[in-house]
Design a protein around this motif. Sequence first.
Motif, PDB file in Angstrom:
ATOM      1  N   VAL A  52       0.803  -1.287  -0.006  1.00  0.00           N
ATOM      2  CA  VAL A  52      -0.028   0.043  -0.068  1.00  0.00           C
ATOM      3  C   VAL A  52       0.750   1.322  -0.049  1.00  0.00           C
ATOM      4  O   VAL A  52       2.024   1.413   0.575  1.00  0.00           O
ATOM      5  N   SER A  53       0.371   2.371  -0.607  1.00  0.00           N
ATOM      6  CA  SER A  53       0.757   3.736  -0.416  1.00  0.00           C
ATOM      7  C   SER A  53       0.080   4.529   0.679  1.00  0.00           C
ATOM      8  O   SER A  53      -0.622   3.720   1.541  1.00  0.00           O
ATOM      9  N   ALA A  54       0.589   5.564   0.974  1.00  0.00           N
ATOM     10  CA  ALA A  54       0.154   6.418   2.084  1.00  0.00           C
ATOM     11  C   ALA A  54      -1.077   6.987   1.681  1.00  0.00           C
ATOM     12  O   ALA A  54      -1.497   6.869   0.521  1.00  0.00           O
ATOM     13  N   GLY A  61       8.966  -1.768   5.528  1.00  0.00           N
ATOM     14  CA  GLY A  61       9.857  -2.287   4.303  1.00  0.00           C
ATOM     15  C   GLY A  61      11.069  -3.156   4.900  1.00  0.00           C
ATOM     16  O   GLY A  61      11.502  -4.133   4.529  1.00  0.00           O
ATOM     17  N   TRP A  62      11.471  -2.662   6.241  1.00  0.00           N
ATOM     18  CA  TRP A  62      12.689  -3.392   6.738  1.00  0.00           C
ATOM     19  C   TRP A  62      12.171  -4.875   7.374  1.00  0.00           C
ATOM     20  O   TRP A  62      12.601  -5.795   7.083  1.00  0.00           O
ATOM     21  N   GLN A  63      10.848  -4.707   7.835  1.00  0.00           N
ATOM     22  CA  GLN A  63      10.331  -6.131   8.428  1.00  0.00           C
ATOM     23  C   GLN A  63      10.090  -7.138   6.960  1.00  0.00           C
ATOM     24  O   GLN A  63      10.160  -8.511   7.225  1.00  0.00           O
ATOM     25  N   GLY A 100       4.488   0.239   1.139  1.00  0.00           N
ATOM     26  CA  GLY A 100       5.274   0.325  -0.249  1.00  0.00           C
ATOM     27  C   GLY A 100       6.342   1.569  -0.010  1.00  0.00           C
ATOM     28  O   GLY A 100       6.466   2.219   1.052  1.00  0.00           O
ATOM     29  N   PHE A 101       7.232   1.714  -0.910  1.00  0.00           N
ATOM     30  CA  PHE A 101       7.997   3.006  -0.983  1.00  0.00           C
ATOM     31  C   PHE A 101       9.375   2.933  -0.281  1.00  0.00           C
ATOM     32  O   PHE A 101       9.821   4.035  -0.022  1.00  0.00           O
ATOM     33  N   GLN A 102       9.275   2.123   0.796  1.00  0.00           N
ATOM     34  CA  GLN A 102      10.411   2.124   1.673  1.00  0.00           C
ATOM     35  C   GLN A 102      11.291   0.590   1.940  1.00  0.00           C
ATOM     36  O   GLN A 102      10.756  -0.383   1.328  1.00  0.00           O
ATOM     37  N   GLY A 103      12.727   0.758   2.347  1.00  0.00           N
ATOM     38  CA  GLY A 103      13.297   0.006   2.515  1.00  0.00           C
ATOM     39  C   GLY A 103      14.330   0.112   3.622  1.00  0.00           C
ATOM     40  O   GLY A 103      14.318   1.444   3.835  1.00  0.00           O
ATOM     41  N   ARG A 134       9.450   9.188  -5.267  1.00  0.00           N
ATOM     42  CA  ARG A 134       8.031   9.328  -5.375  1.00  0.00           C
ATOM     43  C   ARG A 134       7.440   8.359  -6.295  1.00  0.00           C
ATOM     44  O   ARG A 134       7.809   8.112  -7.313  1.00  0.00           O
ATOM     45  N   GLY A 135       6.165   7.797  -5.647  1.00  0.00           N
ATOM     46  CA  GLY A 135       5.678   6.773  -6.835  1.00  0.00           C
ATOM     47  C   GLY A 135       6.158   5.379  -6.350  1.00  0.00           C
ATOM     48  O   GLY A 135       5.625   4.648  -7.313  1.00  0.00           O
ATOM     49  N   GLY A 136       7.053   5.430  -5.475  1.00  0.00           N
ATOM     50  CA  GLY A 136       7.829   3.980  -5.718  1.00  0.00           C
ATOM     51  C   GLY A 136       7.051   2.823  -5.092  1.00  0.00           C
ATOM     52  O   GLY A 136       7.735   1.734  -5.089  1.00  0.00           O
TER      53      GLY A 136
END
Length: 412
Positions: A40-42, A97-99, A135-138, A151-153
Amino acid sequence: MGRIVQKFGGTSVGSVERIQNAARRVIKEVENGNEVVVVVSAMGKTTDELVRLAGEISANPSKREMDMLLTTGEQITIALLTMALHQQGYKAQSLTGWQAGIQTENAFSNARILDIDSTRIEDLLKSGHIAVVAGFQGVITETNDIATLGRGGSDTTAVALAAALKADRCDIYTDVTGVFTTDPRVVKTARKIPSISYDEMLEMANLGAGVLHPRAVEFAKNYQISLEVRSSMSDERGTLVEEESSMEQNLMVRGLAFEGNITKITVSNMPNNINALSDLFTILASNGINVDIIIQNVMNEEKTNISFSIETSHLSETQEVLAGFQDKLGFESISYESGLAKVSIVGSGMISNHGVAAKMFKALSDQNILIKMVSTSEIKVSTVVKQEDMVKSIETLHDIFELDARVPVQNS
Ligand code: ASP
Ligand code: MG
């Protein structure tokens, strides 16, 4: 039993009702016997709002803290969506993202995914859970810092997970019913494209069609993930992004993309030596300036003029860098023209059809639209025009290449 990754964009999770609606779509796939991973996105415009907030505190916030801030948006959504699934009696767990094991390169704000350790997701699926991933994170492998993917990741998170988990499908739920021939808000006769090749979609995404993150398309192509872009508000079939061979036909032009706020910079009377181009563009690249179309005009044996286009938001930065290297590069002056836009046609049928560019240029000149710059690849032609001519250019090209036809025109 299949395995599916579903991604819901900001609008599709923009309110409590929409989150519940997304949960219903997830449950439907589970009830069909599938293992489901959700990305999911924000919610709604949360990310923009967070960017605005940061701007009120600092004009130049630390990139690390910016990523720390922006990743909170997606964390709200994973928790709420997971609660909505629990509420309906389904086993689900949210993961950052980390988990989720998403490891990135050591760069904030636009990090690339290096690797995914999907053990935890696999374990969740095995125990009958739905995994709900931000979404969008790591996380940066070396430092354990949180990084965003640009953005949009979230699209990229979804497709990368689909690849790592060997999913059968990746469905991208958004607020439009698919990929359109061009932006339907601009051209009323734009129509949904039933299927588009990875290469065409990549060009469209890179040339300004915002519907998919370009890096998500790259991933999908590299790992042959079938993507479907579709609406979370209707059951209409969306657009399939897939390999060329399985598609209905090669169209000369499948879609039009456009982008405003472009500036053309001209560096005049540079010494025409063998290093001129490499010196100039090495300096720009090492200062992080992204250059698009390049044109060189050799004036005579001694002098050359070089023009290139950039995003207007990078104008003052570019001017500063060039001024700082004027002596080294030896040019006489810099001039620029802002208020430009790029309008592009994309279609894999161009490879085997000649005269596509000529048809484009003729159509624009018939409308008295002046073309300032041109660039081409095997499957696209881009022109730079005045921003005030942008909409007229798109309408003209949409018409001349018959993109509004109900049944796509067959080009032999
Ligand atoms: N929330 C992030 C953004 O607005 C990432 C995404 O939605 O894909 O850019
Ligand atoms: Mg998006």
